[in-house]
Design a protein around this motif. Structure first.
Motif, short mmCIF file in Angstrom:
data_model
loop_
_atom_site.label_atom_id
_atom_site.label_comp_id
_atom_site.label_asym_id
_atom_site.label_seq_id
_atom_site.Cartn_x
_atom_site.Cartn_y
_atom_site.Cartn_z
N LEU A 31 0.85 -1.19 0.00
CA LEU A 31 0.00 0.00 0.00
C LEU A 31 0.88 1.24 0.00
N ARG A 32 0.40 2.32 -0.61
CA ARG A 32 1.17 3.56 -0.76
C ARG A 32 0.51 4.66 0.08
N PRO A 33 1.09 5.01 1.23
CA PRO A 33 0.42 5.97 2.12
C PRO A 33 0.35 7.39 1.57
N ASN A 34 1.15 7.70 0.56
CA ASN A 34 1.08 9.03 -0.05
C ASN A 34 0.15 9.08 -1.25
N GLN A 35 -0.51 7.95 -1.56
CA GLN A 35 -1.44 7.86 -2.68
C GLN A 35 -2.75 7.23 -2.22
N THR A 36 -3.78 7.34 -3.07
CA THR A 36 -5.07 6.72 -2.75
C THR A 36 -5.20 5.32 -3.35
N ASN A 37 -4.16 4.83 -4.00
CA ASN A 37 -4.22 3.56 -4.72
C ASN A 37 -4.73 2.41 -3.87
N ALA A 38 -5.40 1.46 -4.52
CA ALA A 38 -5.75 0.21 -3.87
C ALA A 38 -4.48 -0.61 -3.62
N GLN A 134 -9.57 2.91 -4.88
CA GLN A 134 -8.78 4.14 -4.78
C GLN A 134 -9.53 5.09 -3.85
N ARG A 135 -9.12 5.11 -2.59
CA ARG A 135 -9.80 5.94 -1.58
C ARG A 135 -8.76 6.58 -0.66
N ASN A 136 -9.20 7.61 0.06
CA ASN A 136 -8.32 8.30 0.98
C ASN A 136 -7.92 7.43 2.16
N TRP A 137 -6.72 7.71 2.68
CA TRP A 137 -6.28 7.16 3.96
C TRP A 137 -6.84 8.06 5.06
N VAL A 138 -7.61 7.51 5.98
CA VAL A 138 -8.17 8.29 7.07
C VAL A 138 -7.30 8.12 8.31
N ILE A 176 -16.33 2.95 12.85
CA ILE A 176 -16.10 3.09 11.40
C ILE A 176 -17.37 3.55 10.68
N THR A 177 -18.08 4.49 11.30
CA THR A 177 -19.33 4.97 10.73
C THR A 177 -19.17 5.43 9.28
N GLY A 178 -18.20 6.30 9.04
CA GLY A 178 -17.98 6.78 7.69
C GLY A 178 -19.00 7.78 7.22
N ASP A 179 -18.85 8.27 5.98
CA ASP A 179 -19.78 9.22 5.40
C ASP A 179 -21.03 8.49 4.94
N SER A 180 -21.88 9.17 4.15
CA SER A 180 -23.15 8.59 3.77
C SER A 180 -22.99 7.27 3.02
N SER A 181 -21.88 7.13 2.29
CA SER A 181 -21.63 5.88 1.58
C SER A 181 -20.66 4.99 2.35
N GLY A 182 -20.02 5.54 3.39
CA GLY A 182 -19.07 4.77 4.17
C GLY A 182 -17.83 4.38 3.40
N SER A 183 -17.56 5.08 2.30
CA SER A 183 -16.57 4.59 1.35
C SER A 183 -15.17 4.47 1.92
N ASN A 184 -14.73 5.45 2.71
CA ASN A 184 -13.35 5.41 3.21
C ASN A 184 -13.15 4.41 4.33
N SER A 185 -14.24 3.91 4.91
CA SER A 185 -14.08 2.98 6.02
C SER A 185 -15.06 1.82 6.04
N ASN A 186 -16.16 1.91 5.29
CA ASN A 186 -17.16 0.86 5.47
C ASN A 186 -18.09 0.70 4.26
N ALA A 187 -17.56 0.66 3.06
CA ALA A 187 -18.39 0.36 1.89
C ALA A 187 -18.75 -1.13 1.89
N ASN A 188 -19.93 -1.45 1.47
CA ASN A 188 -20.40 -2.84 1.52
C ASN A 188 -19.53 -3.76 0.67
N TYR A 192 -10.81 -3.72 4.07
CA TYR A 192 -10.13 -2.58 4.68
C TYR A 192 -8.98 -3.03 5.58
N LEU A 193 -8.08 -2.09 5.80
CA LEU A 193 -6.97 -2.24 6.74
C LEU A 193 -7.10 -1.17 7.80
N CYS A 194 -6.81 -1.51 9.04
CA CYS A 194 -6.80 -0.53 10.13
C CYS A 194 -5.57 -0.76 11.00
#
Length: 209
Positions: A31-38, A134-138, A176-188, A192-194
């Motif tokens: 994983l690349r912490p300076n990028q959003t890559n998968a 491809q999502r942000n690192w939170v 890991i509530t996340g935004d309305s789509s939960g994309s950065n932490s909880n997409a269906n 994920y890695l934590c």
């Protein structure tokens, strides 16, 4: 033991991306912490975790001829286990002695979810990344506020206006509530890695200045 479970590698001579590896996801999984890559499977990067360090292949991000590198390594205990403390089960490798754990889980797309972190102490710092997309690192500095966050991969200031973004973190779970789509932490269905870090008296502490 001294065997590393989480290794962060960066070239000191070139502008190659940072590279993160851990034993829960397995070697080669970069994983690349300076990028959003998968997450990518790179067969010539970090090829094995050893009892006294790690082995790299010939990839330029880990072992280009004559280049200088820096690597930071953390130990996360001796075994990985299924943790059911949260509403979503997680695979956790945790060292309560060092206050550090590596967790993986699969999102369910629902609000107000939690995962177990195995530290038996509330984390002061939580880092979450989608492995599939491809999502942000939170980055959540819970010692400031459980629901404020940064993005590791960009230069944004602390995001405080979205005060309900993440749930409450406890001595057993990460929210890991996340935004309305939960994309950065909880997409269906998304993996994920934590990484979770908790203070240990006489060993580590977290703060701001």
């Amino acid at each position: 033991g001294t065997n590393p479970d989480f290794v962060w590698i960066k070239s000191r001579d070139a502008t190659y991306d940072h590279a993160l590896f851990d034993t829960v996801r397995g070697p080669l999984k970069r994983l690349r912490p300076n990028q959003t890559n998968a997450e990518g499977t790179d067969t010539t990067t970090l090829t094995s975790f050893n009892s006294n360090g790690f082995t790299t292949g010939s990839d330029e991000v880990t072992n280009k001829n004559n280049d200088n590198y820096v690597a930071w390594a953390w130990n996360a205990g001796s075994s990985t286990a299924t943790n059911t403390d949260g509403s979503i089960s997680s695979q956790v490798r945790a060292s309560q002695t060092a206050g550090f754990s590596i967790c993986t889980y699969t999102g369910n797309g629902q609000a107000n979810q939690t995962i177990g972190h195995g530290l038996n102490s509330k984390p002061s710092l939580v880092i979450i990344k989608s492995r599939d997309q491809q999502r942000n690192w939170v980055v959540i500095p819970t010692f400031i506020n459980d629901k404020y966050f940064f993005y590791l991969n960009d230069t944004s200031a602390l995001l405080t206006q979205l005060g309900t973004y993440y749930g409450t973190h406890t001595s057993s779970v990460v929210g890991i509530t996340g935004d309305s789509s939960g994309s950065n932490s909880n997409a269906n269905g998304e993996d994920y890695l934590c990484y979770a870090f908790a203070p240990v008296a006489g060993y580590s502490a977290f703060g701001s200045y």
